[in-house]
Design an enzyme around this catalytic site. Structure first.
Site, PDB file in Angstrom:
ATOM      1  N   CYS A 166     -39.259  54.524   5.332  1.00 33.60           N
ATOM      2  CA  CYS A 166     -38.423  54.119   4.203  1.00 33.60           C
ATOM      3  C   CYS A 166     -37.922  52.706   4.508  1.00 33.60           C
ATOM      4  O   CYS A 166     -38.480  52.029   5.362  1.00 33.60           O
ATOM      5  CB  CYS A 166     -37.293  55.117   3.937  1.00 33.60           C
ATOM      6  SG  CYS A 166     -36.040  55.232   5.237  1.00 33.60           S
ATOM      7  N   ASN A 204     -34.613  53.345   7.622  1.00 35.42           N
ATOM      8  CA  ASN A 204     -34.795  54.433   8.583  1.00 35.42           C
ATOM      9  C   ASN A 204     -33.474  55.107   8.955  1.00 35.42           C
ATOM     10  O   ASN A 204     -33.259  55.502  10.092  1.00 35.42           O
ATOM     11  CB  ASN A 204     -35.525  53.926   9.829  1.00 35.42           C
ATOM     12  CG  ASN A 204     -36.011  55.027  10.765  1.00 35.42           C
ATOM     13  OD1 ASN A 204     -36.025  54.831  11.978  1.00 35.42           O
ATOM     14  ND2 ASN A 204     -36.402  56.167  10.253  1.00 35.42           N
ATOM     15  N   CYS A 223     -31.850  57.208   6.190  1.00 41.03           N
ATOM     16  CA  CYS A 223     -31.614  58.263   5.190  1.00 41.03           C
ATOM     17  C   CYS A 223     -32.864  59.100   4.955  1.00 41.03           C
ATOM     18  O   CYS A 223     -32.992  60.197   5.477  1.00 41.03           O
ATOM     19  CB  CYS A 223     -31.143  57.673   3.857  1.00 41.03           C
ATOM     20  SG  CYS A 223     -29.579  56.776   3.926  1.00 41.03           S
ATOM     21  N   ARG A 224     -33.780  58.566   4.174  1.00 40.44           N
ATOM     22  CA  ARG A 224     -34.936  59.335   3.718  1.00 40.44           C
ATOM     23  C   ARG A 224     -35.932  59.674   4.816  1.00 40.44           C
ATOM     24  O   ARG A 224     -36.323  60.834   4.974  1.00 40.44           O
ATOM     25  CB  ARG A 224     -35.656  58.591   2.585  1.00 40.44           C
ATOM     26  CG  ARG A 224     -34.807  58.450   1.342  1.00 40.44           C
ATOM     27  CD  ARG A 224     -35.479  57.575   0.308  1.00 40.44           C
ATOM     28  NE  ARG A 224     -35.521  56.190   0.767  1.00 40.44           N
ATOM     29  CZ  ARG A 224     -36.131  55.210   0.139  1.00 40.44           C
ATOM     30  NH1 ARG A 224     -36.804  55.454  -0.972  1.00 40.44           N
ATOM     31  NH2 ARG A 224     -36.104  53.982   0.607  1.00 40.44           N
ATOM     32  N   SER A 225     -36.371  58.673   5.565  1.00 37.58           N
ATOM     33  CA  SER A 225     -37.424  58.958   6.553  1.00 37.58           C
ATOM     34  C   SER A 225     -36.955  59.855   7.702  1.00 37.58           C
ATOM     35  O   SER A 225     -37.732  60.715   8.137  1.00 37.58           O
ATOM     36  CB  SER A 225     -38.069  57.666   7.066  1.00 37.58           C
ATOM     37  OG  SER A 225     -37.139  56.782   7.618  1.00 37.58           O
ATOM     38  N   ASP A 243     -33.707  56.449  -3.164  1.00 35.73           N
ATOM     39  CA  ASP A 243     -32.892  56.103  -2.008  1.00 35.73           C
ATOM     40  C   ASP A 243     -31.452  56.532  -2.284  1.00 35.73           C
ATOM     41  O   ASP A 243     -30.807  56.016  -3.200  1.00 35.73           O
ATOM     42  CB  ASP A 243     -32.962  54.596  -1.772  1.00 35.73           C
ATOM     43  CG  ASP A 243     -32.321  54.172  -0.459  1.00 35.73           C
ATOM     44  OD1 ASP A 243     -31.592  54.984   0.159  1.00 35.73           O
ATOM     45  OD2 ASP A 243     -32.550  53.018  -0.054  1.00 35.73           O
TER      46      ASP A 243
END
Length: 159
Positions: A9, A12, A14-16, A124
């Site tokens: 993402c 690095n 939140c999402r990933s 995001d």
């Protein structure tokens, strides 16, 4: 033969990391050996733990991401991983641009692995509320289930 997956993402945090933890849980439950990591295309958070809201969401969903530290994608990642999976189209474009010659990693978008969702972004949640983090966690968990099944069925071939 084990495969390897890198989730990417922007920062690095939140999402990933959530995607990394979700696929780790999926693979552990099915005893599938896969090397799993996450990174960001940006360098703003290198060395920092995931966002506190992402950590809280992960904990509520039985995932632990508190030990992870943000890192930036490197040129060697394109040779070290079989699959580099972007969480959104902008990061996929950035990865395509930074991809070195003779790279072996197959680039894809997370939702390209989920029926009916190809081409979609995982939003995001960074500037959002708790509900946005919950939605992100649900989305990456859904995708992790599908990716694990694809990895099992592929028997070492690219998914």
């Amino acid at each position: 033969m084990s495969q390897s997956v890198l989730f990417v993402c922007l920062g690095n945090i939140c999402r990933s990391p959530l995607a990394e933890a979700a696929l780790r849980r999926e693979c552990a439950a099915s005893e599938l050996t896969v090397i799993i990591d996450s990174a960001g295309t940006g360098d703003w958070h290198v060395g920092q733990p995931p966002d506190e809201r992402a950590q809280a969401t992960a904990a509520r969903n039985g995932l632990d991401i508190g030990h992870l530290r943000a890192r930036q994608v490197t040129g060697s990642d394109f040779h070290d991983f079989d699959h580099i999976i972007a969480l959104d189209n902008q990061n996929l474009r950035d990865l395509t641009t930074m991809r070195p010659m003779k790279a072996v990693a197959k680039l894809s978008l997370l939702f390209d692995h989920v029926a009916g969702r190809a081409g979609e972004d995982v939003a995001d949640p960074f500037y959002g509320e708790v509900e946005d983090f919950d939605q992100t966690c649900a989305e990456v968990t859904e995708a992790a289930t599908t990716i694990r099944k694809l990895l099992e069925a592929s028997q070492g071939e690219p998914i």
